[in-house]
Enzyme design. Sequence first.
Site, PDB file in Angstrom:
ATOM      1  N   ASP B 142      10.964  -0.292 -12.769  1.00 24.43           N
ATOM      2  CA  ASP B 142      11.009  -0.748 -11.381  1.00 24.43           C
ATOM      3  C   ASP B 142      12.397  -0.458 -10.831  1.00 24.43           C
ATOM      4  OD1 ASP B 142       8.622  -1.793 -12.328  1.00 24.43           O
ATOM      5  OD2 ASP B 142       8.798  -3.647 -11.184  1.00 24.43           O
ATOM      6  N   LYS B 210       6.642  -0.914  -4.282  1.00 19.37           N
ATOM      7  CA  LYS B 210       6.724  -2.352  -4.518  1.00 19.37           C
ATOM      8  C   LYS B 210       7.531  -2.984  -3.396  1.00 19.37           C
ATOM      9  CE  LYS B 210       8.841  -5.451  -7.985  1.00 19.37           C
ATOM     10  NZ  LYS B 210       9.398  -5.546  -9.348  1.00 19.37           N
ATOM     11  N   LYS B 246       2.535  -2.790  -5.266  1.00 17.17           N
ATOM     12  CA  LYS B 246       2.853  -4.040  -5.951  1.00 17.17           C
ATOM     13  C   LYS B 246       3.615  -4.978  -5.028  1.00 17.17           C
ATOM     14  CE  LYS B 246       5.598  -5.950  -9.782  1.00 17.17           C
ATOM     15  NZ  LYS B 246       6.432  -5.654 -10.955  1.00 17.17           N
TER      16      LYS B 246
END
Lengths: 294, 310
Positions: B142, B210, B246
């Site tokens: 991430d 995300k 996400k």
Amino acid sequence: MSPTTPARASVRKTWKLYIGGAFPRSESGYSYVVNDAKGQFVANAAMASRKDARDAVQAARKAFGGWSSKTAYNRAQILYRVAEVMEDRRPQFLDAVRQSEGLGSRQATQVVDDAVDRLVWYAGWADKITQVVGSANPVAGPYFNLSSPEPTGVVAVVAPQRSSLLGLVSVVAPAIVTGNTTVVLASEERPLPAITFAEVLATSDVPGGVVNVLTGPPAATAPWLAEHMDVNALDLTGLAGDDEAAAALEASAAENLKRVLRAPAAEPDWEADPGIDRMTAFLETKTVWHPIGL
Amino acid sequence: MTASDASLRRFLHGLPGVDQVGCEARAAGLGTRSIKTTAKAQALDLAIRMVDLTTLEGMDTPGKVRALASKAMRPDPADPTCPAAAAVCVYPDMVATAKDALGDSGVHVAAVATAFPSGRAALDIKLADTRDAVEAGADEIDMVIDRGAFLTGRYLQVFEEIVAVREACARPDGTAAHLKVIFETGELQTYDNVRRASWLAMMAGGDFIKTSTGKVQPAATLPVTLVMLEAVRDFRAQTGRMVGVKPAGGIRTAKDAIKYLVMVNEVVGQDWLDPDWFRFGASTLLNDLLMQRTKMTTGRYSGPDYFTLD
């Protein structure tokens, strides 16, 4: 100015629930008719659903940490404050009990007096109950052994059906004075004094969520509270005489070993000396061993 | 189009603007759907399978990460039918611990890299951070974008950084860790910027986009996720490549999670209703999902006392 003055539009009160310090309508959107003692229509009260009960438990759980960790002295002050504010709104409570219980003005005065006095009486217990039920225990070793009472947690209370104000105060005050938080199912047929009492709580430093008031038939919400795994104790006083319903709730409450204050055969005489049993019913005992001489 | 700052800017600013009021109304409208009984049971299980169980605290210890890993593998030890979470999300130094605890359970290890959460470091430090995590065994990375560069309009710099991190995700055996690109939408100010960032990250090769780090408020919201879902839908229509989404941070209740699932179904369709394409970055959410799940199976409301604290 116009020649004819129009009649003033009446401002009618919407009776709501009291959950987490706010006055929401029932999640279900339902309400039910409340009559006075003579059978005349008075108002529509909110009919609490199981989801309102769930929200109320959540609010009570959230409030528990803060309320139970306040000093006993502080809780006493707050309860006394409730009594003060109630005294201040005496005419409103007089009307409420006369209407819902059909009392004459002398009896109603007595009931309101007793309710206010009961709050003051329980307020005084906040910092004394520990001395009465706590103890220093003699043990066979070099230790101080001290037992002290701790609040049980979230208490679901089925409030008395007949005594809508004095009875209500007499079951709520002993539960909260020791640090518990409550979800209270008000008297089904006489719910309005409970909501008026909630308005007093909301304006007298009682943190939101310490007392949550639901109105409506207990049959719709009490089973969910009895089954709820996050409720720690159950007070069935309001089911006096209804052995069948009380037994079913007790059975549900057994799943997570809730403390149950069983339903009496008949509604107690609320004007009698209450004693400390209602407080000790919702207390746990914590015992600490501490080495001597260190 | 990615040849220079100017051409990139032309493309990103040429994207249609987001109607803020319309977007928020649509998100709110989708949030009112009533999902009950068997559909709810399915949604809860799907949501559990989509959770990236996250711990990103300065006070993380190997013990806490191991506890989290065992929770991800068996969220409800009392119920063997309860599915496992998708991944455990940790800082790079905890990847080895998490990997060790998870073994071959199928639960992935995601690591936040590139000077998370601010992204304020030189590029080679970010790349080293990424390589460390990949070497330690992270399945997913991430990364955070450089919001400062993005907001000043240095889009090419952001683009090239994502490309570079993407390359750092490569493993010696030819495979690569999945790359999730975090925008920190709470700092991007407008929905237009969220749309631009989404396209930028997808063009640079991100496998997932995300919303947030969870360190900035507001974190994930329904409207922001709506904009991102529309972006991945349009991107697939144009390029044929599918990118995951996400939302992370601020999703605490099962009710919220189900709202997101409804939105996924309505905006991008069933294809994305899968842990490979949609994830929740959360920690407290899992307990509420489990409580609701227990309520569905036992019929009685559950309480937080019956689930592990994390």
